[in-house]
Design a protein around this motif. Structure first.
Motif, PDB file in Angstrom:
ATOM      1  N   UNK A  34      32.620  57.382  75.279  1.00 54.59           N
ATOM      2  CA  UNK A  34      32.800  56.188  74.444  1.00 54.59           C
ATOM      3  C   UNK A  34      33.919  55.321  74.998  1.00 54.59           C
ATOM      4  N   UNK A  35      33.670  54.029  75.059  1.00 56.62           N
ATOM      5  CA  UNK A  35      34.706  53.082  75.477  1.00 56.62           C
ATOM      6  C   UNK A  35      35.198  52.260  74.284  1.00 56.62           C
ATOM      7  N   UNK A  36      34.570  52.470  73.116  1.00 55.44           N
ATOM      8  CA  UNK A  36      35.033  51.885  71.865  1.00 55.44           C
ATOM      9  C   UNK A  36      35.001  52.965  70.790  1.00 55.44           C
ATOM     10  N   UNK A  37      35.831  52.825  69.772  1.00 52.12           N
ATOM     11  CA  UNK A  37      35.802  53.767  68.655  1.00 52.12           C
ATOM     12  C   UNK A  37      34.522  53.546  67.868  1.00 52.12           C
ATOM     13  N   UNK A  38      33.876  54.634  67.467  1.00 54.23           N
ATOM     14  CA  UNK A  38      32.633  54.547  66.705  1.00 54.23           C
ATOM     15  C   UNK A  38      32.785  55.414  65.455  1.00 54.23           C
ATOM     16  N   UNK A  39      32.656  54.790  64.303  1.00 55.74           N
ATOM     17  CA  UNK A  39      32.742  55.523  63.040  1.00 55.74           C
ATOM     18  C   UNK A  39      31.439  56.264  62.760  1.00 55.74           C
ATOM     19  N   UNK A  40      31.559  57.364  62.043  1.00 54.75           N
ATOM     20  CA  UNK A  40      30.397  58.184  61.687  1.00 54.75           C
ATOM     21  C   UNK A  40      29.344  57.315  61.006  1.00 54.75           C
ATOM     22  N   UNK A  41      28.108  57.451  61.440  1.00 56.87           N
ATOM     23  CA  UNK A  41      26.999  56.743  60.834  1.00 56.87           C
ATOM     24  C   UNK A  41      26.710  55.376  61.442  1.00 56.87           C
ATOM     25  N   UNK A  42      27.629  54.868  62.268  1.00 57.98           N
ATOM     26  CA  UNK A  42      27.388  53.560  62.877  1.00 57.98           C
ATOM     27  C   UNK A  42      26.439  53.704  64.051  1.00 57.98           C
ATOM     28  N   UNK A  43      25.543  52.743  64.174  1.00 60.49           N
ATOM     29  CA  UNK A  43      24.588  52.748  65.271  1.00 60.49           C
ATOM     30  C   UNK A  43      25.314  52.518  66.593  1.00 60.49           C
ATOM     31  N   UNK A  44      24.988  53.319  67.586  1.00 57.25           N
ATOM     32  CA  UNK A  44      25.558  53.135  68.918  1.00 57.25           C
ATOM     33  C   UNK A  44      24.921  51.944  69.610  1.00 57.25           C
ATOM     34  N   UNK A  45      25.711  51.256  70.391  1.00 51.86           N
ATOM     35  CA  UNK A  45      25.228  50.156  71.218  1.00 51.86           C
ATOM     36  C   UNK A  45      25.557  50.509  72.670  1.00 51.86           C
ATOM     37  N   UNK A  46      24.806  49.958  73.588  1.00 54.80           N
ATOM     38  CA  UNK A  46      25.063  50.269  74.994  1.00 54.80           C
ATOM     39  C   UNK A  46      26.475  49.882  75.402  1.00 54.80           C
ATOM     40  N   UNK A  47      27.028  48.829  74.780  1.00 52.13           N
ATOM     41  CA  UNK A  47      28.392  48.420  75.154  1.00 52.13           C
ATOM     42  C   UNK A  47      29.467  49.375  74.634  1.00 52.13           C
ATOM     43  N   UNK A  48      29.084  50.363  73.802  1.00 52.82           N
ATOM     44  CA  UNK A  48      30.020  51.403  73.332  1.00 52.82           C
ATOM     45  C   UNK A  48      30.190  52.495  74.379  1.00 52.82           C
ATOM     46  N   UNK A  49      29.353  52.496  75.388  1.00 51.69           N
ATOM     47  CA  UNK A  49      29.269  53.633  76.312  1.00 51.69           C
ATOM     48  C   UNK A  49      29.643  53.268  77.747  1.00 51.69           C
ATOM     49  N   UNK A  50      30.213  54.257  78.420  1.00 52.07           N
ATOM     50  CA  UNK A  50      30.436  54.220  79.858  1.00 52.07           C
ATOM     51  C   UNK A  50      29.492  55.266  80.415  1.00 52.07           C
ATOM     52  N   UNK A  51      28.705  54.943  81.396  1.00 54.68           N
ATOM     53  CA  UNK A  51      27.745  55.914  81.921  1.00 54.68           C
ATOM     54  C   UNK A  51      28.471  57.098  82.530  1.00 54.68           C
ATOM     55  N   UNK A  52      27.803  58.233  82.565  1.00 56.69           N
ATOM     56  CA  UNK A  52      28.394  59.447  83.137  1.00 56.69           C
ATOM     57  C   UNK A  52      28.755  59.230  84.605  1.00 56.69           C
ATOM     58  N   UNK A  53      27.962  58.430  85.337  1.00 57.97           N
ATOM     59  CA  UNK A  53      28.235  58.160  86.745  1.00 57.97           C
ATOM     60  C   UNK A  53      29.494  57.307  86.905  1.00 57.97           C
ATOM     61  N   UNK A  54      29.692  56.338  86.012  1.00 55.44           N
ATOM     62  CA  UNK A  54      30.864  55.475  86.078  1.00 55.44           C
ATOM     63  C   UNK A  54      32.136  56.247  85.785  1.00 55.44           C
ATOM     64  N   UNK A  55      32.015  57.307  85.035  1.00 53.46           N
ATOM     65  CA  UNK A  55      33.166  58.077  84.578  1.00 53.46           C
ATOM     66  C   UNK A  55      33.698  59.022  85.638  1.00 53.46           C
TER      67      UNK A  55
END
Length: 56
Positions: A34-55
């Motif tokens: 996660x690159x942003x904080x995500x509260x329980x129950x909130x829908x994930x968006x692609x911009x919330x994530x850093x790909x495993x390869x990028x990490x």
């Protein structure tokens, strides 16, 4: 979940109706960080994530 959390299958749920990341792409999300904080129950968006390869 806080920034930096590496997503595991136990963190994810498919819900309908939904406009987020499609359920058939769940395997692509597992392992992402996660690159942003995500509260329980909130829908994930692609911009919330850093790909495993990028990490690496």
């Amino acid at each position: 979940m806080p920034v930096g959390t590496r997503l595991e299958r136990k963190h994810l749920a498919a819900k309908k109706p939904g406009t987020g990341i499609p359920a058939d792409q769940i395997d692509l999300v597992v392992g992402c960080r996660l690159v942003t904080e995500v509260r329980r129950g909130r829908m994930l968006k692609t911009e919330d994530l850093c790909s495993a390869e990028e990490d690496d």
